[in-house]
Design a protein around this motif. Sequence first.
Motif, PDB file in Angstrom:
ATOM      1  N   GLU A 170       0.832  -1.207   0.000  1.00 47.25           N
ATOM      2  CA  GLU A 170       0.000   0.000   0.000  1.00 47.25           C
ATOM      3  C   GLU A 170       0.871   1.264   0.000  1.00 47.25           C
ATOM      4  O   GLU A 170       0.574   2.237  -0.708  1.00 47.25           O
ATOM      5  N   SER A 171       1.937   1.230   0.787  1.00 46.51           N
ATOM      6  CA  SER A 171       2.833   2.393   0.869  1.00 46.51           C
ATOM      7  C   SER A 171       3.511   2.658  -0.470  1.00 46.51           C
ATOM      8  O   SER A 171       3.598   3.815  -0.917  1.00 46.51           O
ATOM      9  N   GLU A 172       3.991   1.613  -1.111  1.00 46.36           N
ATOM     10  CA  GLU A 172       4.674   1.773  -2.408  1.00 46.36           C
ATOM     11  C   GLU A 172       3.706   2.276  -3.471  1.00 46.36           C
ATOM     12  O   GLU A 172       4.062   3.131  -4.295  1.00 46.36           O
ATOM     13  N   ALA A 173       2.479   1.760  -3.468  1.00 46.09           N
ATOM     14  CA  ALA A 173       1.484   2.192  -4.458  1.00 46.09           C
ATOM     15  C   ALA A 173       1.158   3.671  -4.293  1.00 46.09           C
ATOM     16  O   ALA A 173       1.051   4.419  -5.277  1.00 46.09           O
ATOM     17  N   LYS A 174       1.018   4.093  -3.030  1.00 42.86           N
ATOM     18  CA  LYS A 174       0.696   5.500  -2.763  1.00 42.86           C
ATOM     19  C   LYS A 174       1.873   6.410  -3.094  1.00 42.86           C
ATOM     20  O   LYS A 174       1.710   7.462  -3.723  1.00 42.86           O
ATOM     21  N   ILE A 178       1.097   4.255  -8.305  1.00 45.08           N
ATOM     22  CA  ILE A 178       0.970   3.122  -9.219  1.00 45.08           C
ATOM     23  C   ILE A 178      -0.152   2.209  -8.717  1.00 45.08           C
ATOM     24  O   ILE A 178      -0.685   2.396  -7.622  1.00 45.08           O
ATOM     25  N   THR A 179      -0.517   1.216  -9.527  1.00 39.23           N
ATOM     26  CA  THR A 179      -1.555   0.277  -9.131  1.00 39.23           C
ATOM     27  C   THR A 179      -1.005  -0.700  -8.095  1.00 39.23           C
ATOM     28  O   THR A 179       0.206  -0.843  -7.931  1.00 39.23           O
ATOM     29  N   ILE A 180      -1.924  -1.386  -7.423  1.00 38.42           N
ATOM     30  CA  ILE A 180      -1.518  -2.386  -6.440  1.00 38.42           C
ATOM     31  C   ILE A 180      -0.730  -3.501  -7.120  1.00 38.42           C
ATOM     32  O   ILE A 180       0.274  -3.983  -6.599  1.00 38.42           O
ATOM     33  N   ASP A 181      -1.163  -3.933  -8.303  1.00 36.34           N
ATOM     34  CA  ASP A 181      -0.430  -4.995  -9.009  1.00 36.34           C
ATOM     35  C   ASP A 181       1.003  -4.568  -9.318  1.00 36.34           C
ATOM     36  O   ASP A 181       1.944  -5.368  -9.187  1.00 36.34           O
ATOM     37  N   SER A 185       4.580  -6.214  -7.755  1.00 36.83           N
ATOM     38  CA  SER A 185       5.738  -6.620  -8.555  1.00 36.83           C
ATOM     39  C   SER A 185       7.027  -6.062  -7.970  1.00 36.83           C
ATOM     40  O   SER A 185       8.058  -6.750  -7.932  1.00 36.83           O
ATOM     41  N   ILE A 186       6.972  -4.821  -7.498  1.00 41.11           N
ATOM     42  CA  ILE A 186       8.162  -4.196  -6.897  1.00 41.11           C
ATOM     43  C   ILE A 186       8.534  -4.900  -5.601  1.00 41.11           C
ATOM     44  O   ILE A 186       9.712  -5.206  -5.353  1.00 41.11           O
ATOM     45  N   ILE A 187       7.543  -5.181  -4.757  1.00 44.95           N
ATOM     46  CA  ILE A 187       7.809  -5.831  -3.473  1.00 44.95           C
ATOM     47  C   ILE A 187       8.311  -7.257  -3.690  1.00 44.95           C
ATOM     48  O   ILE A 187       9.165  -7.746  -2.933  1.00 44.95           O
ATOM     49  N   PHE A 252      -7.046  -5.592  -7.579  1.00 44.34           N
ATOM     50  CA  PHE A 252      -6.807  -5.250  -6.190  1.00 44.34           C
ATOM     51  C   PHE A 252      -7.122  -3.797  -5.865  1.00 44.34           C
ATOM     52  O   PHE A 252      -7.148  -3.416  -4.701  1.00 44.34           O
ATOM     53  N   ASP A 253      -7.344  -2.991  -6.891  1.00 40.49           N
ATOM     54  CA  ASP A 253      -7.699  -1.597  -6.642  1.00 40.49           C
ATOM     55  C   ASP A 253      -9.196  -1.438  -6.369  1.00 40.49           C
ATOM     56  O   ASP A 253      -9.673  -0.340  -6.108  1.00 40.49           O
ATOM     57  N   SER A 254      -9.934  -2.546  -6.447  1.00 40.41           N
ATOM     58  CA  SER A 254     -11.367  -2.546  -6.118  1.00 40.41           C
ATOM     59  C   SER A 254     -11.619  -3.555  -4.997  1.00 40.41           C
ATOM     60  O   SER A 254     -10.760  -4.380  -4.683  1.00 40.41           O
ATOM     61  N   ASN A 255     -12.808  -3.505  -4.419  1.00 42.32           N
ATOM     62  CA  ASN A 255     -13.163  -4.465  -3.377  1.00 42.32           C
ATOM     63  C   ASN A 255     -13.288  -5.863  -3.949  1.00 42.32           C
ATOM     64  O   ASN A 255     -13.798  -6.062  -5.055  1.00 42.32           O
TER      65      ASN A 255
END
Length: 372
Positions: A170-174, A178-181, A185-187, A252-255
């Motif tokens: 979540e921290s990296e996306a914010k 970028i998107t959660i997907d 990939s980065i993590i 993952f960006d939606s419920n």
Amino acid sequence: MDNENPRLAEEYLGGEQEEIINVLYEQFDLEELAFSMVSNGYFDEEPIVVVPTDLPKEFDPDNYKNTNELQVALEELSNKDKITFRVLEGNRRTATIKILLDNPLRKKLDVDEDFPKVEEKHIIEDLKQIPAIVYLNEEDVSPYLGIRHIAGNLRWEAFAKAVYLHKQIESEAKKSNITIDESISIIRKRTADRTDSIKKQYAAYKILKELENDYDFNVKQIKNRFSLIIEITNKPDIRDYLELKHYNKINFDSNIINSGNHKKFLQVFTWVFGNGTDIEPLFKDSRLIGRRLAPILADENSTEYLIKHGNIEEAYERSGGEERFFNQQIYDAQRKIENSLSIAYKFKGNQTSLNQVQSLMDAVKALFETLK
């Protein structure tokens, strides 16, 4: 101490220092560490990892020529009480030392009389100052923690890993917008994850949080059996019933849970985990998730029977489950043998392998004769 430690239960996150030490004492077996420290002192080969929490605004690490100069500057700030540090790696060790050296704290926490005590002066002096690796920000520590506790040989329990990964993703996306997907990939690269385990754990934790936050489901009883969420979502028949996509296809960006499937999620999770108050889990043995729950949910009549009567075996009998289970076992065995073919050449002539294959052939022949 790290009051954001992923291993802490959520009710203790953000807690006061004494509360954190008490939780670590009560729940994380500090006594074993204490016995070692009382006898041997602190092993310098295992430094803790810390980050400063309140660096002065004017402090610029680029002003120092090398790490030695930077270390001296940080020590001066610490000696003048102008800076404090948060322990990111080594909280159990740090809590153990605090209890060993601080008698008033020991009494306040009502530490057991059998808990070790330090008597030798040279041990006391050794524990007063321990080695630490200082990172200037938490982001720089993430790869180390990921390798050590997610993919390494000192892995956290399933729920702690999921909490940590969720926070990092979540921290990296914010931060990177970028998107959660993309963040996953980065993590994955940071933690050297060569499988999709991070994505599975993120999906499982997301489901747990949606159940808790959106549907007021008591998740306390789930945390100690967190890996069962992955077990549930790994079964195609259960996913179909839940109207849940394969984790590689989830947005993952939606419920994940919505108005169309939330009742099914609540039903399945109550069967597996109970509701934390007056309903006990129906599927207490995790093996029954694949052997019973999956085939039951694949059949509409058996599902309705389980909902109405709560009897696993009677619902299973109505599902044609034995035939489905039998065929799945055959399929799984075939798949494993086919996978073995790709490396079989490495063991050519190996007598142990030949004996195992001969036993396998005998079992297959007997199975074939039984089915004829």
